[in-house]
Design a protein around this motif. Structure first.
Motif, mmCIF file in Angstrom:
data_model
loop_
_atom_site.group_PDB
_atom_site.id
_atom_site.type_symbol
_atom_site.label_atom_id
_atom_site.label_comp_id
_atom_site.label_asym_id
_atom_site.label_seq_id
_atom_site.Cartn_x
_atom_site.Cartn_y
_atom_site.Cartn_z
ATOM 1 N N ARG A 1 1.498 0.357 -14.390
ATOM 2 C CA ARG A 1 1.333 -0.694 -13.384
ATOM 3 C C ARG A 1 2.500 -1.688 -13.454
ATOM 4 O O ARG A 1 3.021 -2.128 -12.425
ATOM 5 N N HIS B 1 5.559 -0.226 -11.859
ATOM 6 C CA HIS B 1 5.464 -0.316 -10.402
ATOM 7 C C HIS B 1 5.904 -1.696 -9.915
ATOM 8 O O HIS B 1 6.537 -1.827 -8.857
ATOM 9 N N PHE C 1 4.218 3.345 -6.980
ATOM 10 C CA PHE C 1 3.009 2.603 -6.631
ATOM 11 C C PHE C 1 2.349 3.204 -5.404
ATOM 12 O O PHE C 1 3.013 3.522 -4.411
ATOM 13 N N THR D 1 -2.954 -4.367 -6.731
ATOM 14 C CA THR D 1 -3.028 -3.077 -7.406
ATOM 15 C C THR D 1 -4.504 -2.723 -7.613
ATOM 16 O O THR D 1 -5.372 -3.596 -7.532
#
Length: 609
Positions: free
Chosen positions: A292, A295, A525, A573
């Motif tokens: 994450r 991304h 992503f 996210t």
């Protein structure tokens, strides 16, 4: 009493229902108070003294004498007398003056004093001006008035008339804050009084009138709500004492002078902005969290061989992922739900000034040595905000020494030519219900953060109370949002396993939301799938071009506007683990909100991801 003494108070009120149910005699309470070095300053309340029924009034005088007997054992000479809310209350000032005069004579003969208070719901006397006028006409050295901020401010009364009351005739001062509510004032009083700095009353203005009156007695607290008696007494007393220090500091600043008994706090230190974050992930969640972060434009640039830390950087921002699972939650036996935000690093050129200020407010703060550094290189002061999250004030030199201590470089990659995100825009923290007011007070008192209008946000388990606080630093704005889920407390699992959707998140700011989303997509992503109905609704509500709406939908970007030219673009996210997620935002035109109107849309998309 031990908690009151330990918190730093000079004395306390004895509330009659507590005494009646106590196994300790008044004499034993007096001895304990003396041993602890605190005084019994008031016995309260004596209710319904006046009566239009002469027989009942005579019986009340007998009851008054019995309370004087009790007060002698307590070593207390001041009794709070409330105006009566009964239908049998005296409604003629002349008769009331006569009855209070007779009661004051009884007090004088016993070496006692009476403080007459107007209850906001009193039948005849329900304003402080009326109460003072009665006291003035009785004209007894044994009778004064008691001022209570709740009873005055809840009615919308103007407190400026307090300066017309001689300070020596104000026998006692009781303080309480409260949120702005529209409800029966008695229920408001019983269930929503809180410590100064935890509500919305203008207690600073109120306190300035008290100081100008010449009052030199105790500043006391009278609090009623559904949480504080359930909380640990030590924490409650510490919050209470801190609230009075906070109020007095602001009263002194408002008046421009510091006079006894007002508190003068050490000055705040310099402060800039949030520069680093530490997220406890454990070995299982570390890889997912790392993806994450990649991304978002962060790269894993170093690691610490001894402490299991991974350093992810982007421009001036640093996120450390802790791959170990240690004492994230301080409550014994409470499992760690990971990942979770453990530390917030804020730049300050003088963290030691903040340490001094925190200690003055009774907040635990300590200088710490960061992993791999030596004490002389440090300039880090740590304060705990919640059971799980601390705030670190870091000097520039300490940050450099700390990052240099990472001794492994497992992978380096070419960073983007321009950072995708440029700053931490805001941080949302999950807060147990019984810690909410204390955390709010800490942020307001030590750091001077400003609270904004609270919001009720729809969440997967119901409604989440959200409260944003901000601090303008000259280098930007530090924003922290506190999110409280009903039923969650610090004595239970803080993040139930059944929870979905998350209440904790980190929001990064960017200069170009479409460019950020595009670059993040290039880094792997996958945007949240936002309902097409949402974008149809945006087209109906706002003057956004078809091309812009199409791009926003492609990247799952949400939108809000404030009606004065401010605009807010943001996307999210999926949730990592059970509670934590990230947000990317772009603010335009001075927009100061958080896009709360989009919470239900965000949640629905995250639940389906």
């Amino acid at each position: 009493m031990e908690a009151i003494s330990s918190a730093g108070f000079d004395g306390f009120e004895v509330f009659e229902p507590d005494l009646v149910s106590s196994p300790y005699s008044p004499a034993e309470i007096a001895k304990q108070a003396a041993d602890l070095g605190i005084t019994v300053d008031l016995y309260q309340p004596f209710r319904d003294l006046d009566s239009s029924d002469d027989t009942r009034f005579e019986r009340n005088l007998v009851r008054l004498e019995r309370k004087f007997d009790l007060m002698e054992q307590l070593g207390c000479d001041l009794l709070l007398v409330c105006s009566s809310p009964l239908s049998a209350a005296v409604t003629d000032d002349g008769q009331l003056i006569d009855q209070l005069g007779r009661a004051a004579d009884r007090a004088r003969n016993r070496g006692m004093r009476l403080a007459y208070e107007a209850l906001a719901w009193g039948t005849h006397v329900n304003t402080y001006r009326h109460a003072w006028d009665i006291v003035r006409q009785v004209d007894s050295k044994s009778l004064g008035t008691s001022l209570d901020s709740f009873h005055i401010l809840s009615r919308g009364d103007d407190p400026s008339g307090i300066v017309d009351i001689p300070g020596e005739k104000i026998f006692f001062l009781q303080l309480a804050d409260a949120p702005h509510l529209v409800m029966d004032v008695l229920q408001w009083s019983r269930h929503h009084r809180c410590f100064p700095g935890q509500g919305n009353f203008d207690l600073v203005g109120f306190g300035s009138y008290i100081a100008d009156s010449g009052y030199a007695g105790p500043w006391s607290l009278e609090i009623f709500n559904d949480v504080f008696r359930e909380s640990a007494t030590g924490r409650t007393a510490a919050d209470a004492h801190r609230s009075l220090l906070y109020l007095q500091e602001h009263v002194a600043a408002y008046r421009g002078t510091v006079t006894e008994p007002l508190f003068e706090a050490p000055s705040p230190g310099p402060i800039e902005n949030i520069v680093s974050l530490r997220v406890a992930a454990g070995p299982v969640r570390a890889a997912e969290l790392g993806r994450r972060l990649r991304h978002l434009g962060f790269d894993l640039t170093a690691a610490h061989s001894e402490h299991g830390l991974q350093l992810h950087t982007q421009g001036p921002l640093a996120v450390v992922v802790d791959t170990t699972v240690d004492s994230l939650w301080t409550a014994p036996g409470v499992p760690a739900h990971l990942p979770a935000l453990a530390q917030i690093g804020v730049r300050s050129d003088a963290p030691e000034q903040w340490e001094t200020r925190a200690h003055a407010f009774g907040v635990a703060a300590k200088s710490v040595t960061m992993p791999g550094t030596v004490e002389a290189q440090d300039g880090v002061v740590r304060l705990s905000i919640t059971d799980a999250t601390s705030l670190d004030l870091r000097s520039r030199a300490s940050t450099g020494a700390w990052q240099a201590a990472f001794d492994l470089a497992p992978r380096r990659s070419n960073p983007p030519s321009d950072p995708i995100v440029t700053a931490v825009d805001h941080i949302a923290l999950a807060v147990p219900a019984d810690s909410w007011d204390g955390i709010m007070l800490l942020l307001r008192s030590v750091f001077g953060m400003t609270p904004h209008e609270g919001q009720d946000v729809v969440d997967s388990v119901g409604s989440v109370r959200s409260q944003a606080l901000t601090l303008a630093t000259g280098h930007g704005t530090i924003r922290i949002s506190l999110n409280m889920v009903p039923g969650r407390s610090s004595t239970t699992d803080p993040l139930p396993a059944a929870r979905r959707g998350g209440v904790s998140h980190i929001a990064f700011g960017c200069a170009d939301i479409l460019g950020a989303a595009s670059e993040m997509t290039d880094r792997g992503f996958v945007p949240l799938d936002i309902s097409a109905n949402y974008y149809d609704d945006l087209a109906a509500r706002f003057d956004l071009s078809t091309e812009l709406l199409a791009e926003m939908q492609c990247f799952g970007i949400l939108y809000d506007a404030d009606g004065t030219g401010g605009e807010f673009f943001h996307f999210f996210t999926p949730v990592v683990g059970e509670d934590l997620f990230f947000e990317v935002v772009e603010r335009r035109g001075g927009y100061s909100g958080y896009g709360e109107v989009n919470s239900a849309v965000r949640l629905a998309a995250q639940l389906q991801s």
